[in-house]
Design a protein around this motif. Structure first.
Motif, PDB file in Angstrom:
ATOM      1  N   ARG A   1      -2.547   9.338  -0.195  1.00  0.00           N
ATOM      2  CA  ARG A   1      -1.535   8.896   0.590  1.00  0.00           C
ATOM      3  C   ARG A   1      -0.992  10.685   0.665  1.00  0.00           C
ATOM      4  N   GLY A   2      -0.700  11.007  -1.024  1.00  0.00           N
ATOM      5  CA  GLY A   2       0.072  12.094  -1.381  1.00  0.00           C
ATOM      6  C   GLY A   2      -0.599  13.744  -0.716  1.00  0.00           C
ATOM      7  N   ALA A   3      -2.073  13.205  -1.128  1.00  0.00           N
ATOM      8  CA  ALA A   3      -2.818  14.630   0.077  1.00  0.00           C
ATOM      9  C   ALA A   3      -2.820  15.052   1.425  1.00  0.00           C
ATOM     10  N   GLY A   4      -2.522  13.743   2.047  1.00  0.00           N
ATOM     11  CA  GLY A   4      -2.142  13.591   3.791  1.00  0.00           C
ATOM     12  C   GLY A   4      -1.347  14.225   3.663  1.00  0.00           C
ATOM     13  N   ILE A   5      -0.429  13.930   2.879  1.00  0.00           N
ATOM     14  CA  ILE A   5       1.135  14.544   3.841  1.00  0.00           C
ATOM     15  C   ILE A   5       1.234  16.402   3.333  1.00  0.00           C
ATOM     16  N   ALA A   6       0.910  16.853   1.730  1.00  0.00           N
ATOM     17  CA  ALA A   6       0.839  17.637   1.831  1.00  0.00           C
ATOM     18  C   ALA A   6      -0.389  18.708   1.851  1.00  0.00           C
TER      19      ALA A   6
ATOM     20  N   VAL B   1       3.459  20.809  -6.833  1.00  0.00           N
ATOM     21  CA  VAL B   1       4.797  20.765  -6.585  1.00  0.00           C
ATOM     22  C   VAL B   1       4.779  19.773  -5.414  1.00  0.00           C
ATOM     23  N   ARG B   2       3.700  19.919  -4.055  1.00  0.00           N
ATOM     24  CA  ARG B   2       3.916  19.483  -3.024  1.00  0.00           C
ATOM     25  C   ARG B   2       2.888  17.896  -2.837  1.00  0.00           C
ATOM     26  N   LEU B   3       1.909  17.717  -4.251  1.00  0.00           N
ATOM     27  CA  LEU B   3       1.065  16.859  -3.947  1.00  0.00           C
ATOM     28  C   LEU B   3       1.827  15.643  -4.906  1.00  0.00           C
ATOM     29  N   ALA B   4       2.238  16.308  -5.784  1.00  0.00           N
ATOM     30  CA  ALA B   4       2.829  15.418  -7.342  1.00  0.00           C
ATOM     31  C   ALA B   4       4.338  14.571  -6.343  1.00  0.00           C
ATOM     32  N   LEU B   5       4.815  15.533  -5.413  1.00  0.00           N
ATOM     33  CA  LEU B   5       6.634  15.004  -4.793  1.00  0.00           C
ATOM     34  C   LEU B   5       5.805  14.149  -3.382  1.00  0.00           C
ATOM     35  N   SER B   6       4.688  14.192  -3.410  1.00  0.00           N
ATOM     36  CA  SER B   6       4.579  13.260  -1.955  1.00  0.00           C
ATOM     37  C   SER B   6       3.919  12.315  -2.463  1.00  0.00           C
ATOM     38  N   THR B   7       3.379  12.136  -3.217  1.00  0.00           N
ATOM     39  CA  THR B   7       2.151  11.082  -4.720  1.00  0.00           C
ATOM     40  C   THR B   7       3.493  10.284  -4.658  1.00  0.00           C
ATOM     41  N   MET B   8       4.250  10.424  -5.278  1.00  0.00           N
ATOM     42  CA  MET B   8       5.387   9.791  -5.798  1.00  0.00           C
ATOM     43  C   MET B   8       6.604   8.903  -4.554  1.00  0.00           C
ATOM     44  N   ALA B   9       6.718  10.012  -3.872  1.00  0.00           N
ATOM     45  CA  ALA B   9       7.528   9.442  -2.088  1.00  0.00           C
ATOM     46  C   ALA B   9       6.692   8.174  -2.006  1.00  0.00           C
ATOM     47  N   VAL B  10       5.401   8.403  -1.373  1.00  0.00           N
ATOM     48  CA  VAL B  10       4.380   7.710  -0.659  1.00  0.00           C
ATOM     49  C   VAL B  10       3.445   6.764  -1.451  1.00  0.00           C
ATOM     50  N   ARG B  11       3.969   6.713  -2.875  1.00  0.00           N
ATOM     51  CA  ARG B  11       3.218   5.843  -3.642  1.00  0.00           C
ATOM     52  C   ARG B  11       3.211   4.126  -3.719  1.00  0.00           C
ATOM     53  N   LYS B  12       1.703   3.582  -3.546  1.00  0.00           N
ATOM     54  CA  LYS B  12       1.007   2.543  -3.694  1.00  0.00           C
ATOM     55  C   LYS B  12       1.272   2.389  -5.385  1.00  0.00           C
TER      56      LYS B  12
END
Length: 382
Positions: free
Chosen positions: A320-325, A300-311
């Motif tokens: 990027r999502g992994a860094g945030i998560a 859930v965290r990885l999916a949320l973070s990846t969508m929020a900071v997607r490129k």
């Protein structure tokens, strides 16, 4: 001499495993945590009170180092993205923990969500070569904001637990915290406008690096003392001190002198003790429910973070999502504070602690795998 002997063993073994993890492509602090886990079965008669003090000094210096990594302007700019993202992540983590607490809302959910919403600054720094320098300040901003907010949330819950019904006292404490942080940031703004040249000239007159470091330690410990006295965690004062000592205010040369010494003291002495101490106090339980908890949380965290900071390209978005998560070691500290204070159950403490460690390891592994695959086949993810 007994304490010095224990300190020597912990630092030596922690740095040895840290070097091994670095050679495998993982952050060294994972090796230091692992060293603590191993030593917990060996150093049975260790003087824990003295070592806990050393570990707290490690946290203090780590928060100073985190403050030195960013400027108030960068934090303000990146905060436009990271503050809403943190709020959303916290709410989602709170919802995900509900099935594991019998669908009841309690301090378990509040603190567990704070633990599971953090990010690891060392992981972010390590992954910067994958997602680019331009995103580094955003990711570091999220890590810093999540760590500070997590500590504040835990201490708020502890205050409610210790003073039930005394809402006026708690409200006044929150107001004091807000005024303290606001005053520090406003003072930084005024100094940057009116006193910047004087500060730089004064620091240039100091003949030794030790004098610069000594003055900074007086300043940072003063803020830490005030922070502790008004009910915040002392390390937040250290972070604010580091945040104020940016190169725009003290000059590039003095900033470099300061960061060199702080980095050496932090990562050479106190940080290994802090991370090893977290490993020494690591408590968890291995069961299907615990693994299920981590898998659900991380996906859930990885999916949320990846969508929020997607490129535009998928590999960069995932990293990027992994860094945030990437969770964070401070999550272990938050869990320990909550558990010792009686506001976090042993079950949720164990599950959240394991999720923090596994999250750090999983994010680092994911970043390495994506980088290796894109290096071998640049078009495989596009």
């Amino acid at each position: 001499m007994q304490i010095i002997g224990y300190v020597f063993i912990i630092i030596a073994f922690a740095r040895l495993l840290a070097e091994g993890f670095e050679r495998l492509g993982y952050p060294g602090f994972l090796g230091e945590i692992t060293a603590g886990m191993i030593l917990s079965a060996v150093l049975i008669n260790m003087p824990r009170d003295q070592m806990e003090l050393m570990a707290e000094l490690g946290l203090f210096f780590l928060m100073i180092s985190a403050g030195l990594e960013v400027t108030p302007e960068e934090l303000h700019y990146a905060g436009r993205i990271t503050v809403p993202l943190y709020a959303l992540t916290y709410l989602v983590m709170f919802a995900v923990t509900l099935p594991f607490t019998g669908w009841t809302v309690s301090s378990d959910n509040i603190i567990s969500a704070a633990i599971l919403s953090t990010a690891s600054a060392p992981i972010v720094v390590r992954l910067k070569r994958f997602f680019g320098e331009d995103f580094l300040h955003v990711a570091l901003s999220y890590a810093v904001i999540s760590e500070i907010m997590g500590l504040l949330i835990v201490y708020m819950v502890v205050r409610f637990h210790e003073s039930p019904g005394h809402y006026e006292m708690i409200l006044s404490s929150i107001i004091k915290d807000a005024l303290f942080v606001g005053a520090i940031l406003y003072a930084n703004y005024l100094l940057g406008i009116k006193q910047k040249v004087r500060i730089i000239r004064f620091l240039r007159r100091l003949k030794s690096d030790e004098a610069v470091f000594g003055l900074f330690m007086v300043f940072s410990t003063s803020l830490a003392f005030i922070s502790e006295e008004i009910g915040m965690h002392f390390s937040i004062g250290g972070f604010l001190a580091g945040l104020m000592m940016h190169s725009d205010l003290v000059g590039t040369k003095q900033y470099d002198r300061l960061t060199t010494i702080v980095s050496g003291v932090t990562y050479g002495i106190f940080a290994p003790i802090f991370f090893a101490w977290r490993g020494l106090n690591f408590e968890t339980e291995l069961s299907f429910v615990v693994i299920e908890f981590f898998v659900a949380i991380y996906i859930v965290r990885l999916a949320l973070s990846t969508m929020a900071v997607r490129k535009t390209d998928l590999p960069t978005s995932i990293v990027r999502g992994a860094g945030i998560a990437s969770f964070g070691v401070l999550g272990l500290l938050m869990g320990e504070i909550g558990f010792v204070s009686g506001v976090l159950s042993e079950h949720m403490y164990a599950m959240s602690s394991l999720a923090s460690v596994l999250g750090i390891f999983t994010s680092a592994t994911l970043g390495r795998l994506v980088n290796q695959r894109t290096s071998k086949n640049p078009g495989s993810f596009t």
